[in-house]
Design a protein around this motif. Structure first.
Motif, short mmCIF file in Angstrom:
data_model
loop_
_atom_site.label_atom_id
_atom_site.label_comp_id
_atom_site.label_asym_id
_atom_site.label_seq_id
_atom_site.Cartn_x
_atom_site.Cartn_y
_atom_site.Cartn_z
N ARG A 77 0.83 -1.22 0.00
CA ARG A 77 0.00 0.00 0.00
C ARG A 77 0.86 1.26 0.00
NH1 ARG A 77 -4.97 -1.45 4.22
NH2 ARG A 77 -6.15 -2.77 2.77
N MET A 78 1.99 1.22 0.72
CA MET A 78 2.91 2.35 0.68
C MET A 78 3.41 2.62 -0.73
SD MET A 78 5.25 1.82 4.09
CE MET A 78 6.41 3.05 3.52
N MET A 79 3.52 1.55 -1.51
CA MET A 79 3.97 1.67 -2.90
C MET A 79 2.81 1.89 -3.86
SD MET A 79 6.78 -1.41 -2.99
CE MET A 79 8.06 -1.57 -1.74
N GLU A 80 1.62 2.19 -3.29
CA GLU A 80 0.40 2.48 -4.05
C GLU A 80 -0.07 1.27 -4.85
OE1 GLU A 80 1.12 5.96 -6.35
OE2 GLU A 80 1.36 7.26 -4.60
N GLY A 81 0.19 0.08 -4.32
CA GLY A 81 -0.24 -1.14 -4.98
C GLY A 81 -1.29 -1.87 -4.17
N ALA A 82 -1.48 -3.15 -4.49
CA ALA A 82 -2.50 -3.96 -3.82
C ALA A 82 -1.99 -5.39 -3.66
CB ALA A 82 -3.80 -3.95 -4.61
N ALA A 83 -2.44 -6.05 -2.60
CA ALA A 83 -2.09 -7.45 -2.35
C ALA A 83 -3.36 -8.25 -2.20
CB ALA A 83 -1.24 -7.57 -1.08
#
Length: 495
Positions: free
Chosen positions: A322-328
């Motif tokens: 999320r810090m990298m503006e992504g999703a898991a």
């Protein structure tokens, strides 16, 4: 209020609120119900507005007809007659007591949350210090034993104990990372990296473990990832991979498979790096999937579970992504296995230079013969640090607190000082400041000082440098880290 400064009108809502009459209010009785602590300030505000023909806004407490004090916002503005001349002030009042109470409740809640956050940070800092200090001794002594020509059986015992110590250090680092992320104190440091190479190198340490567990470990990276460089935080990317791979191997039984795949998705203008870690392990029940990324949550929570861990790895994965503006995300079938995936938006990659295909070996750190002062109060840590420094070719003198260190550097010549922070009599920061003050007064050369401490929270390094230290090494100590810190501190002295 009319042009002469007299209050000549109050509406029915005001009269009902105060329980007064129009006659009494116009004679000035209305000010009797303003709280004594607010009255002078209100009169001054009202007078300024009247004299300057300007609008005003103010707050005060007003006593209601039932005797209760209520917070009031009073808004006023000048008005003019048909000829444009100032005719007085007209205004309205609002009961804002509930809003004031809500604001007060929010302020108190914020203060409590900040106090709790500060207490949590202090607790983690103390835990970090208290665990790292003995852990430094454990790992240092195990390393010394490993270099003392042990028998095959002894070497096996030493490696087992070392692995357990590394697991404990990993758990400690996970706790600190989680706290830093939640506090917004874990910055990202992107640099151009080759993702394919990072994934292959990051997977390699797990290959031996997988073979020992009878698990097949495969890696598949799309060709495009090998030909491009992307601006990503290499350390945090490795952490994502390590957490997912460690989790997959933990829950996969003998004869199973763990697979890592990485590829690019999306359009050229909006590309995403996708990494998937799949296993054929025990899987996750459907009712546990929604919470699997929460901290301290494990799919198998019973005391009789076969697999250890604190349930922090997956929470850190989601927070880092999320810090990298992504999703898991995760998908799983009990008894069939689990797929963990994360996607991170990446900028258009730069073409990898051909010479980058072979990464140069890390340069060997060389140090001249040095006379070092080791300032450390813990006996086990004295043994550990002294041994490492002597392995680096240094002759070592000891001091057990900052005052002894201050006395030693005033009497003897040292090339470098390795300074603990938390010590009796005088701490390391105070000793460093005193040394720098003496140097400034005498105009002498700068003595390189390296912080060597179990304080490893955010801001501890900056605190050491601000006190006048030249470098910082966290415990548990590593010989290469000590060598690099010494080299950096010496280079600062020589410019």
């Amino acid at each position: 209020m009319n042009r002469h400064g007299a209050h000549d009108y109050f509406n029915n809502a005001w009269l009902e609120f105060t329980g007064s009459t129009l006659e009494r209010e116009t004679r000035g009785g209305w000010m009797e119900r303003i709280h004594p602590e607010d009255l002078d300030a209100y009169r001054e505000k009202l007078s300024q507005s009247f004299n300057n023909h300007s609008p005003f806004e103010t707050r005060f407490r007003l006593q209601r007809s039932d005797g209760e004090w209520r917070w009031i916002t009073d808004l006023g503005r000048p008005f003019r007659d048909g000829q444009g001349d100032f005719a007085g002030l007209i205004g309205c009042s609002f009961d804002i007591t509930e809003r004031i109470e809500q604001e007060r409740s929010l302020t108190e809640a914020k203060s409590r949350a900040e106090a709790a956050g500060e207490a949590k940070s202090q607790f983690l800092a103390n835990i970090s210090h208290e665990v790292r200090t003995p852990l430094n001794g454990i790992m240092g002594m195990l390393e010394a034993l490993a270099e003392s020509s042990p028998s095959a059986q002894q070497a096996e015992y030493i490696e087992t104990a070392s692995q357990s110590a590394r697991q404990l250090l990993g758990l400690l680092n996970d706790l600190l990372d989680l706290a830093r992320i939640e506090a917004g104190n874990l910055p990202l440091h992107p640099s151009l990296i080759n993702v394919g190479e990072l994934i292959r190198r990051g997977t390699a340490p797990f290959a031996h473990e997988a073979r020992g567990l009878g698990i097949s470990l495969t890696v598949e990276v799309c060709a495009e990832l090998d030909s491009l460089l992307f601006p990503l935080d290499e350390v945090r990317m490795r952490q994502l991979l390590f957490n997912l791979l460690g989790n997959a191997l933990k829950f996969t039984k003998f004869g199973g498979t763990v697979a890592v795949s990485a590829f690019l998705a999306g359009t050229q203008a909006a590309r995403k790096l996708v990494v998937v870690v799949s296993d054929t392990g025990i899987g996750i029940p459907g009712d546990k999937l929604a919470a699997i990324f929460d901290p301290f949550v494990q799919a198998m929570g019973a005391l009789t579970r076969e697999h250890g861990g604190a349930g922090l790895g997956l929470s850190i994965v989601r927070k880092l992504v999320r810090m990298m503006e992504g999703a898991a995300c995760v998908s799983s079938e009990p008894g069939q296995g689990t797929d963990f995936a994360f996607s991170i938006p990446v900028e258009p990659g730069e073409v990898r230079p051909s010479e980058a295909a072979a990464e140069p070996a890390a340069p060997q750190i060389t140090l001249p013969p040095l006379k070092a002062l080791l300032v450390e109060d813990d006996r086990v840590n004295q043994l550990t640090a002294r041994r490492m420094l002597e392995k680096l070719g240094m002759s070592v003198d000891m001091a057990e607190n900052g005052q002894q260190a201050l006395d030693a550097v005033s009497r003897f010549q040292f090339d470098i000082v390795f300074m603990d922070l938390q010590m009796p009599v005088m701490d390391g920061l105070s000793a460093t400041r005193a040394i720098r003050e003496r140097e400034g007064a005498a105009g002498g050369p700068r003595l390189p000082i390296v912080a060597m401490t179990a304080h490893a929270m955010k801001g501890d390094r900056e605190m050491c440098l601000e006190a006048g230290m030249d470098e910082y090494v966290p415990k548990p100590l590593e010989k290469n880290a000590l060598a690099l810190a010494a080299r950096t501190a010496l280079d600062k002295r020589t410019g």
